[in-house]
Enzyme design. Structure first.
Site: not given
Ligand SMILES: *Cc1c(COP(=O)(O)O)cnc(C)c1O
Length: 382
Positions: A200, A175, A49, A103
């Site tokens: 992506k 982004d 983690r 987005y």
């Protein structure tokens, strides 16, 4: 090594080092939540983690080299990366200036969650660059831009935002998902932080959800601290898969770029297609700027079909090779209608204002032979 290595070499090797005898050529998956640590050691423990699993570390180092950043961190989704990157630079009472062309998930994060945290967001129309400076307040701490944009592929000039950020000591977050570091590296244009949905192009095989943040060591330390507490670490197997996908990032992008260009040129010659949105075409509003800053225009093409929604539906039902599905950037060509996916929360009126009338389809050109993609589009139009 002093020579600057090419993107493809970096995407394959990261920082190349001679391997010892009998070591695996491909790094193993460390599918382990925890690791042994020396008795009596006060050092930070290894725990998956915390982002210090070897698969997570190797992946982040390779991505940082590609973006040209000091450091990077991968998390379990692009949205996780967007959320943590912003939370690393914003506090309650702060103001965020954001491009209006972003987005859908990011827009909801800002409107539904950031406002709840006391972070105010103002949206700027990037077509009016002077609005950026006019919208800055005393409490403004960060500027967020997505480029190239979805689905009309606008390529936004970062110069005015980078200038404002420098003058006012603000953080500029970009982004860059639609370009990948092969086509565009925002840090070279004044950005402080790059956010990417690794789901992506970075991974490129439509089989992983992941995200990444790249920037200075201090920013990435803060993102990592937040990740340890909010819990978005990337699973070791997902990290291994993204690293495997990234080995072919450069060659895949070359083919995505070629296919996007071939399809866009073909589409412009078709009467049934009213408009083609591709920054590599002289008809695109950002053609001149895009040509000067991008190393390629990607496989993303926006097509406006004559006949609106009915025509789009008929067209989509006839496609055989190209799959009707949301998301993008995999080896297989995908097509979707923004009015049902990314832009479904808008009215038709609002969509038209953003250049996305009914009949608009967004095509993610995969790595198939361009002739076959075009033949499938051609038969579906007729
Ligand atoms: C897909 C996408 C995201 C969100 O990424 P996930 O990996 O789905 O969380 C963010 N920004 C852009 C531009 C995207 O295309």
């Amino acid at each position: 090594m002093k020579r600057k290595l090419g993107h493809s070499t970096v995407a394959i090797h990261g920082a190349p080092a001679r391997q010892g005898d009998w070591s695996p050529v491909i790094p193993p998956v460390y599918q382990s939540s925890t690791f042994t640590n020396p008795v009596g050691s006060g050092e930070e423990v290894m725990y998956s983690r915390y982002g210090n699993n070897p698969n997570q570390v190797a992946l982040a180092a390779k991505y940082a080299l590609l973006e040209g950043s000091e450091a990077a961190i991968f998390v379990s989704s692009g949205m996780g990366a967007t959320a943590l990157a912003h939370l690393a630079v914003l506090r309650p009472g702060d103001h965020l200036l954001s491009s209006g062309w972003i987005y859908g998930g990011t827009r909801r994060l800002f409107d539904e969650e950031f406002t709840r945290l006391g972070i105010e967001v103002t949206y700027v129309n990037p077509d009016q660059p002077r609005q950026w400076r006019r919208s800055v307040r005393k409490s403004t701490r960060a500027i967020f831009v997505e480029t190239p944009t979805n689905p009309v592929m606008r390529v936004i000039d970062l110069t005015p935002m980078a200038q404002i950020a420098r003058d006012g000591g603000l953080a500029l977050l970009v982004d860059g998902t639609f370009a990948s570091p092969i086509n565009f590296r925002p840090l070279e244009h004044g950005a402080d932080i790059v956010i990417t949905s690794a789901t992506k192009y970075l991974n490129g095989h439509s089989d992983v959800i992941a995200g990444a943040v790249a920037g200075s060591t201090s920013i990435i330390e803060e993102v990592t601290r937040l990740m340890m507490l909010w819990g978005q670490s990337i699973d070791p197997h997902a990290a291994w898969l993204v690293e495997r996908g990234m080995r072919t990032l450069d060659v895949r992008m070359q083919r995505h770029n070629e296919n996007g260009m071939a399809v866009a040129r073909w589409a412009e010659s078709r009467d049934q297609i009213v408009r083609v949105h591709y920054p590599g075409l002289p008809s695109h509003p950002d053609y001149a700027y895009a040509t000067s800053v991008l190393d390629g225009f990607s496989g993303m093409v926006g097509l406006e079909l004559k006949g609106g929604a009915r025509a789009a539906e008929k067209f989509l039902k006839k496609l055989k090779l190209i799959t009707h599905a949301p998301s993008l950037a995999g080896v297989e060509s995908l097509i979707s209608e923004p009015r049902f996916t990314s832009h479904r929360r808008m009215t038709e009126e609002q969509r038209i204002r953003q250049g996305i009338p009914d009949g608009f389809v967004r095509l993610s050109c995969g790595l198939e032979n361009a002739e076959d993609i075009i033949a499938d589009l051609e038969q579906a139009l007729s």
